[in-house]
Motif scaffolding. Structure first.
Motif, PDB file in Angstrom:
ATOM      1  N   ARG A  51       0.798  -1.093   0.149  1.00 57.95           N
ATOM      2  CA  ARG A  51      -0.035  -0.166   0.088  1.00 57.95           C
ATOM      3  C   ARG A  51       1.019   1.121  -0.048  1.00 57.95           C
ATOM      4  NH1 ARG A  51      -2.932   0.923   5.397  1.00 57.95           N
ATOM      5  NH2 ARG A  51      -0.862   1.686   5.753  1.00 57.95           N
ATOM      6  N   VAL A  52       0.499   2.262  -0.799  1.00 58.03           N
ATOM      7  CA  VAL A  52       1.286   3.392  -0.852  1.00 58.03           C
ATOM      8  C   VAL A  52       0.293   4.523  -1.220  1.00 58.03           C
ATOM      9  CG1 VAL A  52       3.449   2.693  -1.990  1.00 58.03           C
ATOM     10  CG2 VAL A  52       1.570   3.132  -3.563  1.00 58.03           C
ATOM     11  N   PRO A  53       0.622   5.690  -0.847  1.00 57.03           N
ATOM     12  CA  PRO A  53      -0.593   6.774  -0.982  1.00 57.03           C
ATOM     13  C   PRO A  53      -0.805   7.158  -2.455  1.00 57.03           C
ATOM     14  CG  PRO A  53       1.237   7.604   0.469  1.00 57.03           C
ATOM     15  CD  PRO A  53       1.743   5.928   0.052  1.00 57.03           C
ATOM     16  N   ARG A  54      -1.988   7.425  -2.617  1.00 52.12           N
ATOM     17  CA  ARG A  54      -2.182   7.887  -4.082  1.00 52.12           C
ATOM     18  C   ARG A  54      -1.751   9.239  -4.395  1.00 52.12           C
ATOM     19  NH1 ARG A  54      -8.402   6.620  -6.145  1.00 52.12           N
ATOM     20  NH2 ARG A  54      -7.746   4.810  -4.872  1.00 52.12           N
ATOM     21  N   ALA A  55      -2.053  10.148  -3.329  1.00 51.88           N
ATOM     22  CA  ALA A  55      -1.785  11.520  -3.489  1.00 51.88           C
ATOM     23  C   ALA A  55      -1.825  12.096  -2.205  1.00 51.88           C
ATOM     24  CB  ALA A  55      -2.710  12.494  -4.311  1.00 51.88           C
ATOM     25  N   HIS A  56      -1.171  13.377  -2.002  1.00 46.07           N
ATOM     26  CA  HIS A  56      -1.189  14.045  -0.643  1.00 46.07           C
ATOM     27  C   HIS A  56      -2.068  15.282  -0.818  1.00 46.07           C
ATOM     28  CE1 HIS A  56       1.799  11.275   0.981  1.00 46.07           C
ATOM     29  NE2 HIS A  56       2.276  11.385   0.040  1.00 46.07           N
ATOM     30  N   SER A  57      -2.573  15.624   0.362  1.00 47.78           N
ATOM     31  CA  SER A  57      -3.120  16.983   0.257  1.00 47.78           C
ATOM     32  C   SER A  57      -2.103  18.190   0.467  1.00 47.78           C
ATOM     33  CB  SER A  57      -3.893  17.125   1.682  1.00 47.78           C
ATOM     34  OG  SER A  57      -3.430  17.341   2.653  1.00 47.78           O
ATOM     35  N   ARG A  59      -2.145  21.091   1.886  1.00 49.50           N
ATOM     36  CA  ARG A  59      -1.750  21.819   3.253  1.00 49.50           C
ATOM     37  C   ARG A  59      -1.065  21.104   4.355  1.00 49.50           C
ATOM     38  NH1 ARG A  59      -5.967  26.034   5.787  1.00 49.50           N
ATOM     39  NH2 ARG A  59      -5.115  27.446   4.290  1.00 49.50           N
ATOM     40  N   LEU A  60      -1.803  19.940   4.580  1.00 44.75           N
ATOM     41  CA  LEU A  60      -1.012  19.258   5.796  1.00 44.75           C
ATOM     42  C   LEU A  60      -0.132  17.951   5.235  1.00 44.75           C
ATOM     43  CD1 LEU A  60      -4.226  19.053   8.026  1.00 44.75           C
ATOM     44  CD2 LEU A  60      -2.162  20.469   8.016  1.00 44.75           C
ATOM     45  N   GLY A  61      -0.204  17.569   3.957  1.00 47.24           N
ATOM     46  CA  GLY A  61       0.456  16.505   3.386  1.00 47.24           C
ATOM     47  C   GLY A  61      -0.144  15.244   3.882  1.00 47.24           C
ATOM     48  N   LEU A  62      -1.290  15.020   4.193  1.00 51.71           N
ATOM     49  CA  LEU A  62      -2.028  13.731   4.486  1.00 51.71           C
ATOM     50  C   LEU A  62      -2.373  13.036   3.113  1.00 51.71           C
ATOM     51  CD1 LEU A  62      -4.517  15.190   7.186  1.00 51.71           C
ATOM     52  CD2 LEU A  62      -2.257  13.973   7.609  1.00 51.71           C
ATOM     53  N   PRO A  63      -2.230  11.786   3.260  1.00 49.67           N
ATOM     54  CA  PRO A  63      -2.851  10.807   2.198  1.00 49.67           C
ATOM     55  C   PRO A  63      -4.281  11.042   1.797  1.00 49.67           C
ATOM     56  CG  PRO A  63      -1.821   9.450   4.010  1.00 49.67           C
ATOM     57  CD  PRO A  63      -1.784  10.639   4.488  1.00 49.67           C
ATOM     58  N   LYS A  64      -4.396  11.056   0.447  1.00 54.05           N
ATOM     59  CA  LYS A  64      -5.565  11.331  -0.213  1.00 54.05           C
ATOM     60  C   LYS A  64      -6.326  10.092  -0.710  1.00 54.05           C
ATOM     61  CE  LYS A  64      -6.449  15.944  -1.666  1.00 54.05           C
ATOM     62  NZ  LYS A  64      -6.488  16.811  -2.827  1.00 54.05           N
ATOM     63  N   GLY A  65      -5.984   9.135  -0.264  1.00 52.33           N
ATOM     64  CA  GLY A  65      -6.371   7.660  -0.890  1.00 52.33           C
ATOM     65  C   GLY A  65      -4.995   6.959  -0.879  1.00 52.33           C
ATOM     66  N   TRP A  66      -5.370   5.491  -1.326  1.00 48.93           N
ATOM     67  CA  TRP A  66      -4.270   4.673  -1.326  1.00 48.93           C
ATOM     68  C   TRP A  66      -4.365   3.875  -2.589  1.00 48.93           C
ATOM     69  CZ3 TRP A  66      -1.046   5.112   2.581  1.00 48.93           C
ATOM     70  CH2 TRP A  66      -1.515   5.770   3.778  1.00 48.93           C
ATOM     71  N   LYS A  67      -3.184   3.307  -3.054  1.00 42.91           N
ATOM     72  CA  LYS A  67      -3.205   2.336  -4.099  1.00 42.91           C
ATOM     73  C   LYS A  67      -2.124   1.335  -3.751  1.00 42.91           C
ATOM     74  CE  LYS A  67       0.336   5.185  -6.532  1.00 42.91           C
ATOM     75  NZ  LYS A  67       0.610   5.847  -7.543  1.00 42.91           N
ATOM     76  N   TYR A  68      -2.176   0.075  -4.551  1.00 42.55           N
ATOM     77  CA  TYR A  68      -1.097  -0.883  -4.177  1.00 42.55           C
ATOM     78  C   TYR A  68      -0.183  -0.746  -5.352  1.00 42.55           C
ATOM     79  CZ  TYR A  68      -3.967  -2.791  -0.618  1.00 42.55           C
ATOM     80  OH  TYR A  68      -4.588  -3.008   0.445  1.00 42.55           O
ATOM     81  N   ALA A  69       1.294  -0.836  -5.085  1.00 45.35           N
ATOM     82  CA  ALA A  69       2.359  -0.984  -5.914  1.00 45.35           C
ATOM     83  C   ALA A  69       3.106  -2.357  -5.796  1.00 45.35           C
ATOM     84  CB  ALA A  69       3.400   0.080  -5.558  1.00 45.35           C
ATOM     85  N   TYR A  70       3.321  -2.832  -6.977  1.00 50.19           N
ATOM     86  CA  TYR A  70       3.844  -4.300  -7.182  1.00 50.19           C
ATOM     87  C   TYR A  70       5.342  -4.402  -6.475  1.00 50.19           C
ATOM     88  CZ  TYR A  70       5.336  -8.592  -9.243  1.00 50.19           C
ATOM     89  OH  TYR A  70       5.910  -9.981  -9.316  1.00 50.19           O
ATOM     90  N   ASP A  71       5.337  -5.177  -5.525  1.00 56.09           N
ATOM     91  CA  ASP A  71       6.595  -5.466  -4.662  1.00 56.09           C
ATOM     92  C   ASP A  71       7.256  -7.033  -5.550  1.00 56.09           C
ATOM     93  OD1 ASP A  71       8.859  -5.787  -3.124  1.00 56.09           O
ATOM     94  OD2 ASP A  71       7.574  -6.282  -1.555  1.00 56.09           O
TER      95      ASP A  71
END
Length: 108
Positions: A51-57, A59-71
Protein backbone atom coordinates in the motif's frame (compact mmCIF):
# COMPACT_ATOMS: atom_id res chain seq x y z
CA UNK A 1 -17.84 -4.31 6.26
CA UNK A 2 -16.87 -1.40 4.09
CA UNK A 3 -14.88 -1.78 0.90
CA UNK A 4 -13.19 0.63 -1.51
CA UNK A 5 -12.12 0.34 -5.15
CA UNK A 6 -8.33 0.36 -4.94
CA UNK A 7 -6.11 0.58 -8.06
CA UNK A 8 -3.08 -1.64 -8.63
CA UNK A 9 0.16 -0.36 -10.19
CA UNK A 10 2.90 -2.48 -11.75
CA UNK A 11 3.19 -6.21 -12.19
CA UNK A 12 0.51 -8.43 -13.71
CA UNK A 13 -2.36 -6.45 -12.10
CA UNK A 14 -1.27 -3.09 -13.59
CA UNK A 15 -4.22 -0.84 -14.41
CA UNK A 16 -6.84 -2.96 -12.64
CA UNK A 17 -8.77 -2.06 -9.53
CA UNK A 18 -10.44 -4.37 -7.02
CA UNK A 19 -12.83 -3.77 -4.12
CA UNK A 20 -10.64 -4.13 -1.01
CA UNK A 21 -12.11 -4.50 2.48
CA UNK A 22 -11.17 -1.64 4.78
CA UNK A 23 -9.93 -2.10 8.32
CA UNK A 24 -11.35 -0.50 11.47
CA UNK A 25 -9.41 2.73 10.78
CA UNK A 26 -10.84 3.05 7.25
CA UNK A 27 -7.63 2.07 5.42
CA UNK A 28 -6.88 -1.00 3.31
CA UNK A 29 -4.27 -3.52 4.56
CA UNK A 30 -0.57 -2.65 4.17
CA UNK A 31 0.14 -5.69 2.00
CA UNK A 32 -2.15 -7.54 -0.38
CA UNK A 33 -1.21 -11.06 -1.51
CA UNK A 34 -2.76 -12.64 -4.61
CA UNK A 35 -2.20 -16.40 -5.06
CA UNK A 36 -1.98 -17.38 -8.74
CA UNK A 37 -2.48 -21.13 -9.37
CA UNK A 38 0.19 -23.00 -11.34
CA UNK A 39 -0.97 -24.61 -14.62
CA UNK A 40 1.19 -27.68 -13.97
CA UNK A 41 -0.44 -28.30 -10.58
CA UNK A 42 2.52 -27.10 -8.52
CA UNK A 43 2.44 -24.64 -5.65
CA UNK A 44 0.76 -21.32 -6.47
CA UNK A 45 2.78 -18.19 -7.19
CA UNK A 46 2.00 -15.35 -4.79
CA UNK A 47 1.97 -11.77 -6.07
CA UNK A 48 2.69 -9.21 -3.35
CA UNK A 49 1.49 -5.60 -3.50
CA UNK A 50 2.31 -2.88 -0.94
CA UNK A 51 0.00 0.00 0.00
CA UNK A 52 1.29 3.46 -0.99
CA UNK A 53 -0.44 6.87 -0.89
CA UNK A 54 -2.26 7.80 -4.09
CA UNK A 55 -1.79 11.55 -3.52
CA UNK A 56 -1.15 14.00 -0.68
CA UNK A 57 -3.18 17.01 0.42
CA UNK A 58 -1.61 20.41 -0.25
CA UNK A 59 -1.83 21.95 3.17
CA UNK A 60 -1.09 19.14 5.66
CA UNK A 61 0.47 16.51 3.42
CA UNK A 62 -2.02 13.83 4.47
CA UNK A 63 -2.69 10.87 2.13
CA UNK A 64 -5.74 11.39 -0.13
CA UNK A 65 -6.36 7.73 -0.81
CA UNK A 66 -4.37 4.57 -1.37
CA UNK A 67 -3.13 2.40 -4.20
CA UNK A 68 -1.14 -0.81 -4.32
CA UNK A 69 2.34 -0.94 -5.89
CA UNK A 70 3.87 -4.23 -7.05
CA UNK A 71 6.66 -5.64 -4.86
CA UNK A 72 8.64 -8.13 -7.00
CA UNK A 73 10.76 -9.31 -4.04
CA UNK A 74 7.68 -10.03 -1.94
CA UNK A 75 9.45 -9.92 1.42
CA UNK A 76 7.43 -10.11 4.57
CA UNK A 77 7.36 -6.63 6.02
CA UNK A 78 4.24 -6.76 8.14
CA UNK A 79 5.94 -7.74 11.41
CA UNK A 80 6.29 -5.26 14.22
CA UNK A 81 9.74 -3.69 14.45
CA UNK A 82 10.58 -2.86 18.04
CA UNK A 83 13.57 -0.61 18.83
CA UNK A 84 15.38 -3.42 20.64
CA UNK A 85 15.05 -6.05 17.88
CA UNK A 86 18.11 -7.02 15.92
CA UNK A 87 18.25 -6.16 12.21
CA UNK A 88 17.81 -8.94 9.68
CA UNK A 89 20.98 -10.93 9.11
CA UNK A 90 22.40 -10.23 5.66
CA UNK A 91 25.21 -12.34 4.21
CA UNK A 92 28.54 -10.56 3.79
CA UNK A 93 29.18 -10.09 0.03
CA UNK A 94 32.97 -10.23 0.54
CA UNK A 95 33.86 -13.02 2.98
CA UNK A 96 37.05 -12.68 5.03
CA UNK A 97 39.88 -14.93 3.83
CA UNK A 98 41.42 -15.30 7.30
CA UNK A 99 39.93 -18.04 9.51
CA UNK A 100 38.09 -16.85 12.57
CA UNK A 101 38.61 -13.19 11.66
CA UNK A 102 42.18 -13.19 13.05
CA UNK A 103 44.82 -10.97 11.45
CA UNK A 104 47.11 -12.60 8.94
CA UNK A 105 50.28 -14.08 10.46
CA UNK A 106 52.82 -13.57 7.67
CA UNK A 107 55.99 -13.42 9.78
CA UNK A 108 56.17 -16.94 10.82
Amino acid sequence: MKSEETPFEGGPMDGRSLPILLGPTGTPPKTYRIPVPDDAGGPPTVLVYRRVPRAHSKRLGLPKGWKYAYDPEGKRGSTLRWPWTKPDAKPDPTPDATPGGKPDDTHG
